[in-house]
Design a protein around this motif. Structure first.
Motif, PDB file in Angstrom:
ATOM      1  N   THR A 171       0.840  -1.196   0.000  1.00  0.00           N
ATOM      2  CA  THR A 171       0.000   0.000   0.000  1.00  0.00           C
ATOM      3  C   THR A 171       0.881   1.254   0.000  1.00  0.00           C
ATOM      4  OG1 THR A 171      -1.813  -1.112   1.121  1.00  0.00           O
ATOM      5  CG2 THR A 171      -1.766   1.289   1.282  1.00  0.00           C
ATOM      6  N   GLY A 172       1.926   1.241   0.823  1.00  0.00           N
ATOM      7  CA  GLY A 172       2.867   2.363   0.831  1.00  0.00           C
ATOM      8  C   GLY A 172       3.527   2.549  -0.516  1.00  0.00           C
ATOM      9  N   VAL A 173       3.919   1.437  -1.156  1.00  0.00           N
ATOM     10  CA  VAL A 173       4.562   1.503  -2.472  1.00  0.00           C
ATOM     11  C   VAL A 173       3.603   2.078  -3.514  1.00  0.00           C
ATOM     12  CG1 VAL A 173       5.530   0.104  -4.357  1.00  0.00           C
ATOM     13  CG2 VAL A 173       6.182  -0.378  -1.994  1.00  0.00           C
ATOM     14  N   PHE A 179       5.680  11.339   1.720  1.00  0.00           N
ATOM     15  CA  PHE A 179       6.768  10.899   2.590  1.00  0.00           C
ATOM     16  C   PHE A 179       6.228  10.351   3.908  1.00  0.00           C
ATOM     17  CE2 PHE A 179       9.981  11.441   5.843  1.00  0.00           C
ATOM     18  CZ  PHE A 179      11.073  10.828   5.250  1.00  0.00           C
ATOM     19  N   LEU A 180       5.376  11.127   4.569  1.00  0.00           N
ATOM     20  CA  LEU A 180       4.851  10.693   5.873  1.00  0.00           C
ATOM     21  C   LEU A 180       4.015   9.423   5.754  1.00  0.00           C
ATOM     22  CD1 LEU A 180       3.890  14.108   7.494  1.00  0.00           C
ATOM     23  CD2 LEU A 180       5.880  12.676   8.006  1.00  0.00           C
ATOM     24  N   PHE A 181       3.167   9.376   4.742  1.00  0.00           N
ATOM     25  CA  PHE A 181       2.280   8.225   4.572  1.00  0.00           C
ATOM     26  C   PHE A 181       3.079   6.963   4.270  1.00  0.00           C
ATOM     27  CE2 PHE A 181      -0.484   5.385   2.166  1.00  0.00           C
ATOM     28  CZ  PHE A 181      -1.614   5.354   2.968  1.00  0.00           C
ATOM     29  N   SER A 182       3.868   6.999   3.210  1.00  0.00           N
ATOM     30  CA  SER A 182       4.557   5.784   2.768  1.00  0.00           C
ATOM     31  C   SER A 182       5.679   5.363   3.712  1.00  0.00           C
ATOM     32  CB  SER A 182       5.096   5.972   1.350  1.00  0.00           C
ATOM     33  OG  SER A 182       4.022   6.065   0.431  1.00  0.00           O
ATOM     34  N   VAL A 183       6.504   6.300   4.133  1.00  0.00           N
ATOM     35  CA  VAL A 183       7.632   5.940   4.990  1.00  0.00           C
ATOM     36  C   VAL A 183       7.153   5.393   6.338  1.00  0.00           C
ATOM     37  CG1 VAL A 183       9.667   6.827   6.207  1.00  0.00           C
ATOM     38  CG2 VAL A 183       9.266   7.448   3.816  1.00  0.00           C
ATOM     39  N   SER A 184       6.077   5.970   6.879  1.00  0.00           N
ATOM     40  CA  SER A 184       5.569   5.436   8.148  1.00  0.00           C
ATOM     41  C   SER A 184       5.071   4.003   7.974  1.00  0.00           C
ATOM     42  CB  SER A 184       4.467   6.336   8.720  1.00  0.00           C
ATOM     43  OG  SER A 184       3.328   6.357   7.885  1.00  0.00           O
ATOM     44  N   GLY A 215      -0.076  11.850   7.144  1.00  0.00           N
ATOM     45  CA  GLY A 215       0.361  11.854   5.747  1.00  0.00           C
ATOM     46  C   GLY A 215      -0.815  11.772   4.799  1.00  0.00           C
ATOM     47  N   GLY A 216      -1.782  10.923   5.128  1.00  0.00           N
ATOM     48  CA  GLY A 216      -2.990  10.820   4.307  1.00  0.00           C
ATOM     49  C   GLY A 216      -3.760  12.125   4.244  1.00  0.00           C
TER      50      GLY A 216
END
Length: 127
Positions: free
Chosen positions: A41-43, A79-84, A108-109
């Motif tokens: 999902t992050g990717v 950044f915040l969404f995917s990296v977290s 992030g979302g």
């Protein structure tokens, strides 16, 4: 700003392909289906917003606060969404607690949603 948006967009795209391949090959062998789906999902979100950043980077001049805000919302939100999500997935493998990152993902979302709202405002202002 235009150069930053395009460089970040291209970097996010590159990294999402690398992370996606890593997840599909190396992590598939050691992670549960649920953890792998979370990582994917992050990717996906990173790639979607890499493409958005490239599109807005080529389209907008970033001469207004609204255009600049839109770009920063997409950059920081991605950044915040995917990296977290990535770090939370790896926390199990590293056997560490990163539960404090839980609230970072929805933040992030929210920034991504604001990026889309500002994109709508920018498009509306064009006409």
């Amino acid at each position: 700003m235009k150069k930053i948006v395009l460089l970040v967009g291209a970097s996010y795209g590159l990294l999402s392909v690398v992370f996606g391949a890593f997840g599909a090959h190396a992590l598939k062998k050691i992670w549960s289906v649920e953890t792998l789906q979370s990582f994917e999902t992050g990717v996906k979100y990173q790639m979607y917003h890499a493409l958005v950043l490239l599109l807005i980077g080529f389209y907008f001049s970033f001469s207004t606060k609204v255009e600049n805000s839109m770009a920063w919302f997409f950059i920081l939100g991605t950044f915040l969404f995917s990296v977290s999500i990535y770090l939370l997935a790896f926390a199990k493998t590293w056997n560490i607690s990163l539960s404090w990152l839980g609230p970072v993902t929805p933040l992030g979302g929210l920034l991504l949603i604001l990026g889309w709202v500002f994109l709508l405002v920018n498009i509306y202002n064009e006409f």
